[in-house]
Design an enzyme around this catalytic site. Structure first.
Site, mmCIF file in Angstrom:
data_model
loop_
_atom_site.group_PDB
_atom_site.id
_atom_site.type_symbol
_atom_site.label_atom_id
_atom_site.label_comp_id
_atom_site.label_asym_id
_atom_site.label_seq_id
_atom_site.Cartn_x
_atom_site.Cartn_y
_atom_site.Cartn_z
ATOM 1 N N ARG A 52 0.822 -1.223 -0.212
ATOM 2 C CA ARG A 52 0.040 -0.013 -0.088
ATOM 3 C C ARG A 52 0.875 1.062 0.143
ATOM 4 N NH1 ARG A 52 -1.581 1.616 4.813
ATOM 5 N NH2 ARG A 52 -2.106 -0.259 5.562
ATOM 6 N N TYR A 104 -17.066 17.626 -14.268
ATOM 7 C CA TYR A 104 -17.523 16.329 -14.510
ATOM 8 C C TYR A 104 -18.582 15.914 -13.400
ATOM 9 C CZ TYR A 104 -17.138 11.359 -14.211
ATOM 10 O OH TYR A 104 -17.114 9.953 -14.216
ATOM 11 N N ASP A 176 -8.514 19.674 -13.036
ATOM 12 C CA ASP A 176 -8.746 18.768 -13.420
ATOM 13 C C ASP A 176 -8.633 18.573 -14.897
ATOM 14 O OD1 ASP A 176 -9.934 16.473 -14.765
ATOM 15 O OD2 ASP A 176 -11.482 16.164 -13.077
ATOM 16 N N LYS A 201 -8.688 7.655 -18.938
ATOM 17 C CA LYS A 201 -9.148 8.512 -20.206
ATOM 18 C C LYS A 201 -7.679 8.454 -21.063
ATOM 19 C CE LYS A 201 -12.946 8.830 -17.711
ATOM 20 N NZ LYS A 201 -13.160 9.965 -17.228
HETATM 21 C C1 LIG Z 1 -14.031 10.262 -16.081
HETATM 22 C C2 LIG Z 1 -13.640 11.655 -15.091
HETATM 23 C C3 LIG Z 1 -13.112 11.700 -13.772
HETATM 24 C C4 LIG Z 1 -13.405 10.483 -12.949
HETATM 25 O O1 LIG Z 1 -12.366 9.630 -13.033
HETATM 26 P P1 LIG Z 1 -12.731 7.961 -12.907
HETATM 27 O O2 LIG Z 1 -11.449 7.246 -13.255
HETATM 28 O O3 LIG Z 1 -13.846 7.590 -13.676
HETATM 29 O O4 LIG Z 1 -13.004 8.122 -11.448
HETATM 30 C C5 LIG Z 1 -12.871 12.913 -13.439
HETATM 31 N N1 LIG Z 1 -12.958 14.037 -14.010
HETATM 32 C C6 LIG Z 1 -13.025 13.946 -15.487
HETATM 33 C C7 LIG Z 1 -13.062 15.344 -16.098
HETATM 34 C C8 LIG Z 1 -13.544 12.751 -16.070
HETATM 35 O O5 LIG Z 1 -13.781 12.652 -17.523
#
Ligand SMILES: *Cc1c(COP(=O)(O)O)cnc(C)c1O
Length: 388
Positions: A52, A104, A176, A201
């Protein structure tokens, strides 16, 4: 591999943090699928005690992502949401956050449904309007949380100006950067203190893993994030870390193709008589096209467009053959989705309307297929609208 100070972006993507494995010379960091490490003697070990806290595959990814985002350190988590959750533990009861309206949906849900229970307060503003950002700042504001481009409306925030405003009030800025990817935009260069990614992504890029990352520059943030990553334990697993590392090596060439294909598809949609409106920062019609040219390299792989009614959107969503109807984004394959009922269903309807997520809105995460095949696919689906 010790990279030269002035190594360029693609070289960093391939090599940063990627030393050959010390035990075998394997050029690719192995998947260290282990929970613990044997100690040579009591108190004598190789820096690894329990997985961890430390894992070599995760460490390699963290070094890679820190260099890619021009930060000092990176911390990887089980998902993008776990990464955002870790950043929010920098705050305490009574603190206030100014955040981008239209970010998001999962981030909104975390803030409103979970973090309000701990008496954190949130104000959502259109951060593309810097005056709104400045006016929302209070004496208790401890974080500005930005997302640019927004999902799915692709509205942009001027990162350099927003950071200047926040820092003028002594407030750190988290961005983000999932939607753009670090090839397209690197927020730390514009003054951001923290960058968050859903590695699920573009960084992974192949739709085969879920993960998240926080990249930091301030020593106090780094110290806390290292502590909380271990204390809460929402770490990325070694297999998923390895898949993201495989992904970042080709990030530049994938993003070049995502950018090119999305630009071509946006132009095609903008000229199509059945399409009511197209949202893409690369189009001259986008309200922040000039900012996009300054702040982004290419305009990213996401496009949203309106079709006039839910029924017409349904027809297109159900008729595409090459594009897959699915949530998520940033993979090599093209995905098409309906934000109002899929990714953004957790946002109340009136608020969805206010940020422009109407029922006729369709979002495409443009993949790296041949552009003519993508156009053909949309063409046959849009053709059905003229026959209806
Ligand atoms: C998908 C996404 C998230 C969340 O990510 P996960 O890996 O699904 O938890 C946060 N911000 C944006 C802009 C996203 O597209």
């Amino acid at each position: 591999m010790k990279l030269r100070e002035n190594a360029r972006f693609s070289t960093i993507c391939v090599h940063a943090g990627q030393a050959p494995d010390p035990s075998t010379g394997a050029i690719i960091t192995p998947i260290y699928q282990t929970s613990t490490y044997v100690q040579d003697a009591l108190g004598v070990h190789k820096g690894y005690e329990y997985a961890r806290t430390h894992n070599p595959t995760r460490s390699a990814l963290e070094a890679n992502l820190a260099a890619i985002e021009e930060g000092k350190a990176a911390f990887c988590f089980a998902s993008g949401m776990a990464a955002t959750g870790a950043v929010m533990t920098l705050l305490k009861t009574g603190d206030h956050v100014v955040a981008t309206a239209g970010m998001y949906g999962g981030t909104y849900r975390l803030f409103e449904r979970v973090l309000r229970k701990y008496d954190l307060d949130f104000t959502y503003v259109d951060t593309s309007q810097l005056r709104e950002l400045e006016q929302a700042i209070r004496p208790t504001t401890r974080l500005v949380f930005l997302e640019t481009p927004t999902n799915p409306m692709l509205s942009l925030t001027d990162l350099a100006s927003a950071c200047t405003i926040a820092h003028g009030h002594g407030i750190p800025v988290a961005v983000d950067n999932t939607f753009a990817s670090p090839y397209v935009q690197r927020p730390i260069a514009f003054g951001a203190d923290l960058v968050i990614h859903s590695t699920t992504k573009f960084l992974n890029g192949h739709s085969d893993g879920v993960g998240g990352a926080v990249i930091a520059v301030r020593d106090d943030h780094i110290e806390w994030l290292r502590f909380v990553q271990n204390a809460e334990g929402a770490i990325i697993g070694p297999m998923d870390a390895w898949l993201v590392l495989r992904g970042t090596k080709t990030l530049p060439i994938r993003m070049q193709r995502h950018n090119e294909n999305a630009m071509a598809l946006a132009e095609y949609l903008a000229s199509h008589p059945q399409v009511a409106a197209v949202y893409y920062p690369g189009l001259a019609s986008h309200p922040q096209h000039e900012l996009a040219k300054r702040q982004m390299r290419g305009f990213g792989g996401l496009i949203s467009f309106r079709l006039g009614s839910l029924e017409r959107a349904r027809t297109v969503l159900n008729s595409v053959r090459l594009m897959s109807l699915a949530e998520s984004l940033g993979g090599v394959e093209t995905l098409i989705s309906h934000p109002a009922t899929m990714t953004h269903a957790s946002i109340p309807a009136d608020q969805r309307q206010r940020v422009g997520i109407t029922d006729d809105l369709v979002r495409v995460s443009v993949g790296i297929e041949d552009i003519e095949d993508l156009k053909d696919d949309l063409a046959q689906a849009l053709d059905l609208l003229s026959r209806a």
